[in-house]
Design a protein around this motif. Structure first.
Motif, mmCIF file in Angstrom:
data_model
loop_
_atom_site.group_PDB
_atom_site.id
_atom_site.type_symbol
_atom_site.label_atom_id
_atom_site.label_comp_id
_atom_site.label_asym_id
_atom_site.label_seq_id
_atom_site.Cartn_x
_atom_site.Cartn_y
_atom_site.Cartn_z
ATOM 1 N N PHE A 169 -16.701 18.650 -18.022
ATOM 2 C CA PHE A 169 -17.904 18.469 -17.205
ATOM 3 C C PHE A 169 -18.602 17.162 -17.563
ATOM 4 O O PHE A 169 -19.071 16.434 -16.682
ATOM 5 C CB PHE A 169 -18.854 19.650 -17.377
ATOM 6 N N ALA A 170 -18.686 16.846 -18.854
ATOM 7 C CA ALA A 170 -19.323 15.604 -19.282
ATOM 8 C C ALA A 170 -18.546 14.393 -18.772
ATOM 9 O O ALA A 170 -19.147 13.404 -18.325
ATOM 10 C CB ALA A 170 -19.438 15.567 -20.801
ATOM 11 N N ILE A 171 -17.220 14.449 -18.813
ATOM 12 C CA ILE A 171 -16.397 13.338 -18.307
ATOM 13 C C ILE A 171 -16.589 13.186 -16.797
ATOM 14 O O ILE A 171 -16.741 12.077 -16.279
ATOM 15 C CB ILE A 171 -14.917 13.560 -18.669
ATOM 16 N N PHE A 172 -16.600 14.311 -16.081
ATOM 17 C CA PHE A 172 -16.808 14.254 -14.633
ATOM 18 C C PHE A 172 -18.182 13.695 -14.304
ATOM 19 O O PHE A 172 -18.326 12.856 -13.397
ATOM 20 C CB PHE A 172 -16.659 15.653 -14.020
ATOM 21 N N LEU A 173 -19.213 14.130 -15.026
ATOM 22 C CA LEU A 173 -20.561 13.644 -14.771
ATOM 23 C C LEU A 173 -20.671 12.139 -15.035
ATOM 24 O O LEU A 173 -21.282 11.408 -14.244
ATOM 25 C CB LEU A 173 -21.559 14.407 -15.634
ATOM 26 N N ALA A 174 -20.058 11.669 -16.109
ATOM 27 C CA ALA A 174 -20.093 10.235 -16.412
ATOM 28 C C ALA A 174 -19.377 9.432 -15.322
ATOM 29 O O ALA A 174 -19.874 8.386 -14.889
ATOM 30 C CB ALA A 174 -19.451 9.980 -17.773
ATOM 31 N N ALA A 175 -18.229 9.919 -14.864
ATOM 32 C CA ALA A 175 -17.490 9.214 -13.807
ATOM 33 C C ALA A 175 -18.275 9.216 -12.496
ATOM 34 O O ALA A 175 -18.350 8.192 -11.799
ATOM 35 C CB ALA A 175 -16.125 9.862 -13.606
ATOM 36 N N PHE A 176 -18.898 10.350 -12.175
ATOM 37 C CA PHE A 176 -19.663 10.439 -10.932
ATOM 38 C C PHE A 176 -20.876 9.517 -10.965
ATOM 39 O O PHE A 176 -21.164 8.814 -9.984
ATOM 40 C CB PHE A 176 -20.097 11.887 -10.693
ATOM 41 N N LEU A 177 -21.587 9.485 -12.083
ATOM 42 C CA LEU A 177 -22.750 8.610 -12.186
ATOM 43 C C LEU A 177 -22.350 7.137 -12.165
ATOM 44 O O LEU A 177 -23.068 6.300 -11.610
ATOM 45 C CB LEU A 177 -23.546 8.937 -13.441
#
Length: 121
Positions: free
Chosen positions: A70-78
């Motif tokens: 989730f943290a990796i996805f959030l960083a990529a999305f931001l």
């Protein structure tokens, strides 16, 4: 040698270093829960009930990997959102600058005035 070229070479090498580090971390995160489940179940088999330990390790691995992904996805999305916003701001600024420049030089701009491409002054 110019500073820009050598910096670019170091950036190129740094990309592959960080790519290898990321792939190694992803590989270890994929293998670590299975290793811990097998090792700790065998090591603490005398002290804990086997079904309790296995269930606890399954929950811990699922929770930990869920948080990491989730943290990796959030960083990529931001990062993507920031890039899109920056591109939009740059495009809007370029359009306004071009409009102002055309207006100051007397060229026709669809924003600042009606088109006068074929009209005689």
């Amino acid at each position: 040698m110019r500073a820009g070229i050598s910096d670019q070479r170091f950036d190129f090498l740094a990309f592959f270093f960080f790519l290898a580090a990321f792939l190694l971390a992803a590989f270890l995160l994929a293998l670590l829960p299975a290793f811990l489940r097998a090792f700790l179940a065998a090591f603490f088999g005398d002290f804990f009930a086997e079904d309790f330990l296995t269930a606890f390790l399954d929950f811990f691995a699922a929770f930990f990997l869920g948080v990491i992904f989730f943290a990796i996805f959030l960083a990529a999305f931001l990062t993507f959102l920031t890039a899109v916003l920056a591109a939009s701001v740059v495009a809007l600024a370029a359009l306004l600058i071009a409009s102002a420049a055309c207006s100051r030089m007397g060229f026709s701009s669809s924003i600042s005035s009606s088109p006068r491409v074929l009209s005689n002054p």
